[in-house]
Design a protein around this motif. Structure first.
Motif, PDB file in Angstrom:
ATOM      1  N   ASN A   2      -9.662  11.505  -5.444  1.00 11.37           N
ATOM      2  CA  ASN A   2      -9.348  12.920  -5.646  1.00 11.37           C
ATOM      3  C   ASN A   2      -8.796  13.190  -7.042  1.00 11.37           C
ATOM      4  N   TYR A   3      -8.007  12.284  -7.589  1.00 11.57           N
ATOM      5  CA  TYR A   3      -7.433  12.489  -8.922  1.00 11.57           C
ATOM      6  C   TYR A   3      -8.392  12.107 -10.043  1.00 11.57           C
ATOM      7  N   PRO A  10       0.813  -1.223   0.000  1.00  8.16           N
ATOM      8  CA  PRO A  10       0.000   0.000   0.000  1.00  8.16           C
ATOM      9  C   PRO A  10       0.847   1.275   0.000  1.00  8.16           C
ATOM     10  N   LEU A  11       2.000   1.240   0.646  1.00  2.00           N
ATOM     11  CA  LEU A  11       2.853   2.423   0.650  1.00  2.00           C
ATOM     12  C   LEU A  11       3.388   2.703  -0.753  1.00  2.00           C
ATOM     13  N   ILE A  12       3.810   1.684  -1.443  1.00  2.15           N
ATOM     14  CA  ILE A  12       4.291   1.851  -2.817  1.00  2.15           C
ATOM     15  C   ILE A  12       3.138   2.281  -3.728  1.00  2.15           C
ATOM     16  N   THR A  13       1.956   1.757  -3.487  1.00  2.29           N
ATOM     17  CA  THR A  13       0.773   2.176  -4.242  1.00  2.29           C
ATOM     18  C   THR A  13       0.497   3.658  -4.015  1.00  2.29           C
ATOM     19  N   LEU A  14       0.588   4.093  -2.773  1.00  3.64           N
ATOM     20  CA  LEU A  14       0.391   5.502  -2.459  1.00  3.64           C
ATOM     21  C   LEU A  14       1.446   6.362  -3.155  1.00  3.64           C
ATOM     22  N   CYS A  15       2.684   5.924  -3.153  1.00  7.82           N
ATOM     23  CA  CYS A  15       3.746   6.660  -3.851  1.00  7.82           C
ATOM     24  C   CYS A  15       3.430   6.774  -5.345  1.00  7.82           C
ATOM     25  N   PHE A  16       2.937   5.701  -5.926  1.00  7.38           N
ATOM     26  CA  PHE A  16       2.542   5.718  -7.336  1.00  7.38           C
ATOM     27  C   PHE A  16       1.433   6.740  -7.567  1.00  7.38           C
ATOM     28  N   MET A  17       0.418   6.720  -6.704  1.00  4.51           N
ATOM     29  CA  MET A  17      -0.708   7.651  -6.855  1.00  4.51           C
ATOM     30  C   MET A  17      -0.227   9.102  -6.758  1.00  4.51           C
ATOM     31  N   LEU A  18       0.621   9.383  -5.796  1.00  6.46           N
ATOM     32  CA  LEU A  18       1.144  10.741  -5.640  1.00  6.46           C
ATOM     33  C   LEU A  18       2.002  11.145  -6.836  1.00  6.46           C
ATOM     34  N   ALA A  19       2.772  10.211  -7.379  1.00  7.99           N
ATOM     35  CA  ALA A  19       3.593  10.499  -8.561  1.00  7.99           C
ATOM     36  C   ALA A  19       2.714  10.799  -9.778  1.00  7.99           C
ATOM     37  N   VAL A  20       1.615  10.084  -9.925  1.00 11.62           N
ATOM     38  CA  VAL A  20       0.668  10.361 -11.011  1.00 11.62           C
ATOM     39  C   VAL A  20       0.123  11.784 -10.869  1.00 11.62           C
ATOM     40  N   GLY A  21      -0.249  12.148  -9.650  1.00 12.44           N
ATOM     41  CA  GLY A  21      -0.744  13.497  -9.404  1.00 12.44           C
ATOM     42  C   GLY A  21       0.308  14.549  -9.724  1.00 12.44           C
ATOM     43  N   ALA A  22       1.549  14.304  -9.307  1.00 10.67           N
ATOM     44  CA  ALA A  22       2.631  15.246  -9.590  1.00 10.67           C
ATOM     45  C   ALA A  22       2.841  15.388 -11.095  1.00 10.67           C
ATOM     46  N   HIS A  71     -11.815  11.027  -9.935  1.00 14.52           N
ATOM     47  CA  HIS A  71     -13.274  11.114  -9.868  1.00 14.52           C
ATOM     48  C   HIS A  71     -13.767  12.480  -9.407  1.00 14.52           C
ATOM     49  N   ILE A  72     -13.761  12.708  -8.112  1.00 12.53           N
ATOM     50  CA  ILE A  72     -14.275  13.983  -7.606  1.00 12.53           C
ATOM     51  C   ILE A  72     -13.207  14.707  -6.798  1.00 12.53           C
ATOM     52  N   ARG A  73     -13.306  16.000  -6.831  1.00 15.64           N
ATOM     53  CA  ARG A  73     -12.351  16.827  -6.107  1.00 15.64           C
ATOM     54  C   ARG A  73     -12.674  16.768  -4.620  1.00 15.64           C
ATOM     55  N   LEU A  74     -11.684  16.385  -3.836  1.00 19.35           N
ATOM     56  CA  LEU A  74     -11.879  16.292  -2.387  1.00 19.35           C
ATOM     57  C   LEU A  74     -11.189  17.421  -1.631  1.00 19.35           C
ATOM     58  N   SER A  75     -10.346  18.169  -2.313  1.00 13.50           N
ATOM     59  CA  SER A  75      -9.630  19.253  -1.632  1.00 13.50           C
ATOM     60  C   SER A  75     -10.211  20.599  -2.062  1.00 13.50           C
ATOM     61  N   LEU A  77      -3.816   2.262   2.891  1.00 16.80           N
ATOM     62  CA  LEU A  77      -4.835   1.892   1.904  1.00 16.80           C
ATOM     63  C   LEU A  77      -5.874   2.999   1.777  1.00 16.80           C
ATOM     64  N   CYS A  78      -6.347   3.510   2.902  1.00 19.97           N
ATOM     65  CA  CYS A  78      -7.344   4.594   2.866  1.00 19.97           C
ATOM     66  C   CYS A  78      -6.770   5.841   2.199  1.00 19.97           C
ATOM     67  N   PHE A  79      -5.540   6.162   2.498  1.00 21.68           N
ATOM     68  CA  PHE A  79      -4.876   7.324   1.900  1.00 21.68           C
ATOM     69  C   PHE A  79      -4.798   7.150   0.379  1.00 21.68           C
ATOM     70  N   ALA A  80      -4.420   5.954  -0.080  1.00 25.87           N
ATOM     71  CA  ALA A  80      -4.328   5.689  -1.520  1.00 25.87           C
ATOM     72  C   ALA A  80      -5.707   5.785  -2.180  1.00 25.87           C
ATOM     73  N   ILE A  81      -6.741   5.276  -1.517  1.00 23.02           N
ATOM     74  CA  ILE A  81      -8.101   5.351  -2.066  1.00 23.02           C
ATOM     75  C   ILE A  81      -8.561   6.796  -2.165  1.00 23.02           C
ATOM     76  N   VAL A  82      -8.290   7.581  -1.136  1.00 25.24           N
ATOM     77  CA  VAL A  82      -8.668   9.002  -1.161  1.00 25.24           C
ATOM     78  C   VAL A  82      -7.939   9.720  -2.306  1.00 25.24           C
TER      79      VAL A  82
END
Length: 169
Positions: free
Chosen positions: A131-132, A48-60, A134-138, A122-127
């Motif tokens: 956020n990226y 899940p940590l690597i998944t979260l890193c991937f998600m953040l990299a996609v956003g960046a 579907h819907i804007r959460l921030s 896992l929750c952080f990655a799902i959020v």
């Protein structure tokens, strides 16, 4: 207006990119530190940590693309190749989150240690996925938050809107 948008986009891509890199470096540090090694090498935490890193990299990556477009004073559109790439990122993200979910359920059923860390990641990655893609959460400003409360509906994320608009070449 243009300068504030450029500053915001730069802040978004650097923040997301920095977070992605730092989470990964902290994980690597923990992998080699005997005190935290048991946590870091637990598959239900590491994945899940690597998944979260991937998600953040996609956003960046997305915010960097938008920053480059705005800096050149263009309109924020994606080429067909960029759209396909982000659709691929979305699909990979879904698969990674599904795997993380299965690992979390396994850890929970097997009584593995550190499953709360796994749940948080896992929750952080799902959020981040929501956020990226579907819907804007921030909603950063009071005005944006006020509009959210007034209209009582969430806005589609910027990436979602751009991914599904007419393609330019």
């Amino acid at each position: 207006m243009q300068n504030s948008l450029i500053k915001e986009l730069k802040s978004l891509y650097t923040g997301e990119g920095f977070s992605s890199v730092m989470f990964f470096l902290i994980w690597l540090y923990c992998c080699f530190n005997h005190e935290y090694q048991a946590i870091a090498v637990s598959f239900h935490v590491a994945f899940p940590l690597i998944t979260l890193c991937f998600m953040l990299a996609v956003g960046a990556f997305f915010w960097k693309l938008m920053y480059d477009v705005v800096k050149k004073r263009g309109k924020m559109h994606m080429t067909i190749e960029q759209q396909r790439l982000f659709i691929l990122f979305k699909r990979v993200s879904i698969v990674l989150i599904m795997i993380c979910s299965m690992l979390f359920i396994y850890a929970l059923m097997a009584g593995e240690q550190y499953f709360m860390i796994s749940a948080f990641l896992l929750c952080f990655a799902i959020v981040e996925y929501i956020n990226y893609f579907h819907i804007r959460l921030s909603y950063l400003t009071p005005r944006e938050f006020g509009a959210l409360l007034k209209h009582r509906r969430l806005r589609r994320s910027h990436l979602n809107r751009i991914m599904h608009e007419e393609v330019i070449d």
